[in-house]
Design a protein around this motif. Structure first.
Motif, short mmCIF file in Angstrom:
data_model
loop_
_atom_site.label_atom_id
_atom_site.label_comp_id
_atom_site.label_asym_id
_atom_site.label_seq_id
_atom_site.Cartn_x
_atom_site.Cartn_y
_atom_site.Cartn_z
N ILE A 1 -3.55 -34.89 52.84
CA ILE A 1 -3.56 -34.12 52.58
C ILE A 1 -1.74 -33.02 52.74
O ILE A 1 -1.73 -32.59 51.40
N ARG A 2 -1.22 -33.49 52.97
CA ARG A 2 -0.14 -33.19 53.52
C ARG A 2 0.95 -33.65 52.15
O ARG A 2 1.68 -33.08 51.16
N ASP A 3 0.73 -35.58 51.90
CA ASP A 3 1.24 -35.72 50.76
C ASP A 3 -0.27 -35.03 49.02
O ASP A 3 1.48 -34.99 47.99
N ASP B 1 -7.29 -18.98 68.10
CA ASP B 1 -5.59 -18.76 68.21
C ASP B 1 -5.74 -19.49 66.89
O ASP B 1 -5.05 -18.35 65.85
N MET B 2 -5.56 -20.45 65.99
CA MET B 2 -4.87 -21.50 65.21
C MET B 2 -6.11 -22.44 64.11
O MET B 2 -5.77 -22.31 63.71
N HIS B 3 -6.61 -22.36 64.49
CA HIS B 3 -7.97 -22.85 63.46
C HIS B 3 -8.84 -21.76 62.49
O HIS B 3 -8.77 -20.88 62.97
N GLY B 4 -9.47 -22.76 61.72
CA GLY B 4 -10.22 -21.83 60.20
C GLY B 4 -11.92 -21.20 61.40
O GLY B 4 -12.17 -22.33 62.02
N ASP B 5 -11.94 -21.64 59.83
CA ASP B 5 -13.47 -21.27 60.04
C ASP B 5 -14.20 -22.49 60.57
O ASP B 5 -15.39 -22.15 59.10
N ASP C 1 1.88 -27.94 65.04
CA ASP C 1 2.40 -28.13 63.27
C ASP C 1 1.32 -28.55 61.91
O ASP C 1 1.65 -27.15 61.13
N PHE C 2 0.40 -29.02 62.05
CA PHE C 2 -0.48 -29.11 61.26
C PHE C 2 -1.78 -28.64 61.18
O PHE C 2 -2.63 -28.65 60.27
N THR C 3 -2.27 -27.83 62.10
CA THR C 3 -3.19 -26.82 62.11
C THR C 3 -3.38 -25.81 61.08
O THR C 3 -4.22 -25.16 60.09
N PRO C 4 -2.47 -25.27 60.88
CA PRO C 4 -1.87 -23.93 59.83
C PRO C 4 -2.26 -24.56 58.35
O PRO C 4 -3.13 -23.83 57.48
N ILE C 5 -1.38 -25.80 58.51
CA ILE C 5 -2.02 -26.70 57.28
C ILE C 5 -3.60 -26.51 56.48
O ILE C 5 -3.86 -26.91 55.28
N LEU C 6 -4.34 -27.11 58.05
CA LEU C 6 -5.48 -27.49 57.78
C LEU C 6 -6.34 -26.47 57.16
O LEU C 6 -7.26 -26.55 56.18
N CYS C 7 -6.00 -25.16 57.94
CA CYS C 7 -5.97 -24.12 57.63
C CYS C 7 -6.38 -23.65 56.87
O CYS C 7 -7.77 -23.02 55.60
N ASP C 8 -5.37 -23.79 55.32
CA ASP C 8 -5.41 -23.90 54.06
C ASP C 8 -5.89 -24.84 53.25
O ASP C 8 -6.74 -23.86 51.76
#
Length: 156
Positions: free
Chosen positions: A133-135, A85-89, A43-50
């Motif tokens: 990051i979420r807040d 599959d899910m992580h950023g660069d 759930d969090f990994t895509p948010i961290l990618c952005d």
């Protein structure tokens, strides 16, 4: 100066070995403890990618920030699949490196996901990177950068 990963080898997403001294110098480092089997991680990994893309990939010059993924996956194959599959660069500690156990102990990791933001020397800026990051979104990076005591070229 990058003491936390000194003497280690990190990987990039192409599977190439990276020298942490060079890759992490003069940067705020997010150590991302995560695993593909963990729903909150997925759930969090895509948010961290952005977050990472906006700070590093879409800025000129890129923000002084790097992430190192430390896997809690059950095998190298599981780690590589999740990473690709899910992580950023960003970078990763090889799954076979037992240093991950020492890092989990040092940063008191009892559950994943956990994003620990550290200075170059490994001192903790915050162990609540995920919540911040979420807040607060990108706004939290400025406070991390100020706490990191590094030469700054960040405008924003």
């Amino acid at each position: 100066m990058v003491e936390v990963f000194s003497g280690r080898t990190l990987l990039n997403k192409d599977g190439e070995f990276v020298d942490p001294e060079e890759a992490l110098r003069n940067k705020v480092v997010g150590i991302y403890f995560s695993a593909g089997w963990c729903p909150p991680c997925r759930d969090f990994t895509p948010i961290l990618c952005d977050f990472y893309a906006e700070l590093v990939e879409e800025r000129d010059p890129p923000a002084q920030f790097e992430i190192v993924f430390v896997s809690s996956d059950k095998s190298t194959d599981d780690m590589i699949e999740y990473y690709h599959d899910m992580h950023g660069d960003w970078l990763a500690l090889p799954w076979t490196d037992d240093y991950k156990t020492e890092l989990k102990h040092r940063y008191k990791i009892t559950a994943v996901p956990k994003l620990v933001i550290v200075k170059e020397n490994g001192d903790v800026i915050t162990d609540k990177g995920r919540k911040q990051i979420r807040d607060r979104g990108l706004a939290c990076f400025r406070s991390w950068l100020d706490a990191a005591e590094i030469f700054q070229n960040f405008k924003g």
